[in-house]
Design an enzyme around this catalytic site. Sequence first.
Site, mmCIF file in Angstrom:
data_model
loop_
_atom_site.group_PDB
_atom_site.id
_atom_site.type_symbol
_atom_site.label_atom_id
_atom_site.label_comp_id
_atom_site.label_asym_id
_atom_site.label_seq_id
_atom_site.Cartn_x
_atom_site.Cartn_y
_atom_site.Cartn_z
ATOM 1 C CG HIS A 306 24.489 -30.712 -23.988
ATOM 2 N ND1 HIS A 306 24.408 -32.077 -24.104
ATOM 3 C CD2 HIS A 306 23.349 -30.209 -24.501
ATOM 4 C CE1 HIS A 306 23.256 -32.385 -24.701
ATOM 5 N NE2 HIS A 306 22.599 -31.279 -24.941
ATOM 6 C CG ASP A 363 18.235 -24.062 -24.825
ATOM 7 O OD1 ASP A 363 18.569 -25.110 -24.254
ATOM 8 O OD2 ASP A 363 17.191 -23.936 -25.486
HETATM 9 C C1 SDX Z 1 18.944 -28.624 -23.474
HETATM 10 O O1 SDX Z 1 20.031 -33.408 -22.988
HETATM 11 C C2 SDX Z 1 19.796 -32.748 -24.083
HETATM 12 O O2 SDX Z 1 20.058 -33.185 -25.184
HETATM 13 C C3 SDX Z 1 19.126 -31.384 -23.892
HETATM 14 C C4 SDX Z 1 19.007 -30.524 -25.130
HETATM 15 C C5 SDX Z 1 18.050 -31.115 -26.137
HETATM 16 O O3 SDX Z 1 18.181 -30.788 -27.338
HETATM 17 O O4 SDX Z 1 17.100 -31.821 -25.717
HETATM 18 O O5 SDX Z 1 20.273 -30.350 -25.728
HETATM 19 C C6 SDX Z 1 18.439 -29.150 -24.779
HETATM 20 O O6 SDX Z 1 18.325 -28.828 -22.470
HETATM 21 C C7 SDX Z 1 20.281 -27.901 -23.454
HETATM 22 C C8 SDX Z 1 20.742 -27.527 -22.005
HETATM 23 C C9 SDX Z 1 19.999 -26.262 -21.590
HETATM 24 N N1 SDX Z 1 20.291 -25.938 -20.200
HETATM 25 C C10 SDX Z 1 21.088 -24.902 -19.851
HETATM 26 O O7 SDX Z 1 21.685 -24.197 -20.647
HETATM 27 C C11 SDX Z 1 21.159 -24.654 -18.351
HETATM 28 C C12 SDX Z 1 22.621 -24.402 -17.940
HETATM 29 N N2 SDX Z 1 23.365 -25.651 -18.107
HETATM 30 C C13 SDX Z 1 23.454 -26.509 -16.973
HETATM 31 O O8 SDX Z 1 22.617 -26.371 -15.907
HETATM 32 C C14 SDX Z 1 24.064 -27.869 -17.248
HETATM 33 O O9 SDX Z 1 25.164 -27.682 -18.021
HETATM 34 C C15 SDX Z 1 23.170 -28.934 -17.863
HETATM 35 C C16 SDX Z 1 21.870 -29.053 -17.142
HETATM 36 C C17 SDX Z 1 22.889 -28.601 -19.294
HETATM 37 C C18 SDX Z 1 23.922 -30.250 -17.814
HETATM 38 O O10 SDX Z 1 23.992 -30.625 -16.488
HETATM 39 P P1 SDX Z 1 24.895 -31.872 -16.006
HETATM 40 O O11 SDX Z 1 25.331 -32.704 -17.155
HETATM 41 O O12 SDX Z 1 24.161 -32.535 -14.879
HETATM 42 O O13 SDX Z 1 26.210 -31.181 -15.478
HETATM 43 P P2 SDX Z 1 26.444 -30.767 -13.967
HETATM 44 O O14 SDX Z 1 25.310 -29.935 -13.456
HETATM 45 O O15 SDX Z 1 26.815 -31.999 -13.209
HETATM 46 O O16 SDX Z 1 27.746 -29.802 -14.105
HETATM 47 C C19 SDX Z 1 29.068 -30.342 -14.140
HETATM 48 C C20 SDX Z 1 29.949 -29.212 -13.608
HETATM 49 C C21 SDX Z 1 29.486 -28.704 -12.231
HETATM 50 O O17 SDX Z 1 30.608 -28.149 -11.584
HETATM 51 P P3 SDX Z 1 31.468 -29.082 -10.537
HETATM 52 O O18 SDX Z 1 30.482 -29.591 -9.501
HETATM 53 O O19 SDX Z 1 32.050 -30.203 -11.405
HETATM 54 O O20 SDX Z 1 32.513 -28.152 -9.974
HETATM 55 O O21 SDX Z 1 29.848 -28.062 -14.479
HETATM 56 C C22 SDX Z 1 29.246 -26.974 -13.777
HETATM 57 C C23 SDX Z 1 28.548 -27.577 -12.565
HETATM 58 O O22 SDX Z 1 28.443 -26.621 -11.521
HETATM 59 N N3 SDX Z 1 28.287 -26.375 -14.720
HETATM 60 C C24 SDX Z 1 28.071 -25.063 -14.854
HETATM 61 C C25 SDX Z 1 27.141 -24.935 -15.903
HETATM 62 N N4 SDX Z 1 26.811 -26.155 -16.378
HETATM 63 C C26 SDX Z 1 27.533 -27.039 -15.631
HETATM 64 N N5 SDX Z 1 28.562 -23.989 -14.176
HETATM 65 C C27 SDX Z 1 28.122 -22.773 -14.563
HETATM 66 N N6 SDX Z 1 27.231 -22.581 -15.588
HETATM 67 C C28 SDX Z 1 26.728 -23.625 -16.270
HETATM 68 N N7 SDX Z 1 25.843 -23.435 -17.260
#
Ligand code: SDX
Length: 429
Positions: A306, A363
């Site tokens: 998140h 989710d």
């Molecule tokens: C919702 O914003 C809100 O409030 C949203 C929400 C709401 O109520 O409106 O809470 C609802 O959208 C919840 C999120 C649902 N999405 C997912 O579950 C999809 C999987 N999660 C990710 O794609 C990610 O965690 C996000 C999109 C939720 C957040 O993305 P960020 O903040 O841009 O984080 P990032 O992509 O920069 O990741 C930081 C690091 C990265 O690794 P490094 O480059 O530092 O090595 O964490 C890793 C990412 O690769 N990472 C994950 C991951 N989420 C982040 N690696 C594997 N699996 C994951 N799910």
Amino acid sequence: MARTATLTYGDKKIELPVIEGSEGELGIDISQLRDKTGLITLDPGFGNTGSCASAITFIDGEKGILRYRGIPIEQLAEKSRFIETAWLLIFGRLPKKNEMTRFSDRLTDNAHLHESFRHHFEGFPVDAPPMAIMSAMLNTLACFHTEFLELEGDEAFEEATARLISKVRTIAAYSYRKTSGLPLVYPDPKLKYVANFLHMMFSEPYKQYICPPEIERALNMVLLLHADHEQNCSTSTVRIVGSSKANLFASVAAGNSALWGPLHGGANVAVLEMLEKIRRGGISAENYVKLAKDKNSGVRLMGFGHRVYKHFDPRAKILKSASDQVLALHGAKDPLVDIARRLEDLALNDSYFVDRKLYPNVDFYSGIIMKAIGIPVNMFTVMFAIGRMPGWIAQWKEQHNEHESRIARPRQVYTGPTLTDYIPIEQRT
Ligand code: SDX
């Protein structure tokens, strides 16, 4: 705490005001930055950038705190219901009895769709994605409620709010019926919000669906937990569209489109697809987690991570325990729950996820509950939209009522070609 931040760049040194929120959050006000220094800031994804000051929802991502108008989500999940919480978010306080009755009556009176509007559903192909129907039909509401294209005054706002919150439920049910080849079922004025929705989803012309009280309670809570979440992607979209003075229907239709993405509201569908893939034996939980850690795989552990929560999403904790209760009602065992628990256990004991503070989000468990209620996977994100509607309306209203609110128009740092002359086509090699 200092009330200004000092920025030094080259021979320039300026003081920028620091504002403090009611929970101690601090923000540097950079609204004069470019005028004073010629500089802009750059923050792709806005991870460090506040777009507004807001009094609606408070999140402390480090502590896993979520409050709607100051009330902890845990108390609302236990004691409130979706429509009461919707009023709290939109009008800033819990409704009095007479206000709750009046609002509830307005929702009942506005559950139906104009017959010409209802006929629009005939035009969609049977395999149309329900979220595409939802975006189209939210926008189409502007054609049938032109008196609310200009929204002024509490009375008009309460009526428009009731129509939107009531009709988003009917549109959702109709999008399911249409894409399932089923006849549309009219709303039943004797039923409350969730029971009426499930009636429109699952009743047959010859047999009415009667919603068990515990299912009505569970779905009320699922919607309530989704009701607002400060400046998330879809809500920020609603604010940006509303900042051009576009009407409320156009703004929430745009928010609905943003919600559809698998990184946002579409994640609840992606979680179920991930769990089903593991259940069918396509891949083991262990190997899926391995893939999710591999940057080159393009795979993420859906429902994990998140932008704001760097601890457990409090909604995920509530939904996790609720999923057990709902499944116990049916005496059903869902193998997907065991797979979800296994994935959670693997991730929470793996340094890749722990170091990046990746925890289950809203989710991760919501789909298990909706599936147990009988809601098909392709309707999960539509359910998120029904739940988020009060938050979109509340945030749009807060911005709409701000006298000094300006049109959202970010800057950029240009990285394209410098001055280049036009070359006539005959001279192009
Ligand atoms: C919702 O914003 C809100 O409030 C949203 C929400 C709401 O109520 O409106 O809470 C609802 O959208 C919840 C999120 C649902 N999405 C997912 O579950 C999809 C999987 N999660 C990710 O794609 C990610 O965690 C996000 C999109 C939720 C957040 O993305 P960020 O903040 O841009 O984080 P990032 O992509 O920069 O990741 C930081 C690091 C990265 O690794 P490094 O480059 O530092 O090595 O964490 C890793 C990412 O690769 N990472 C994950 C991951 N989420 C982040 N690696 C594997 N699996 C994951 N799910």
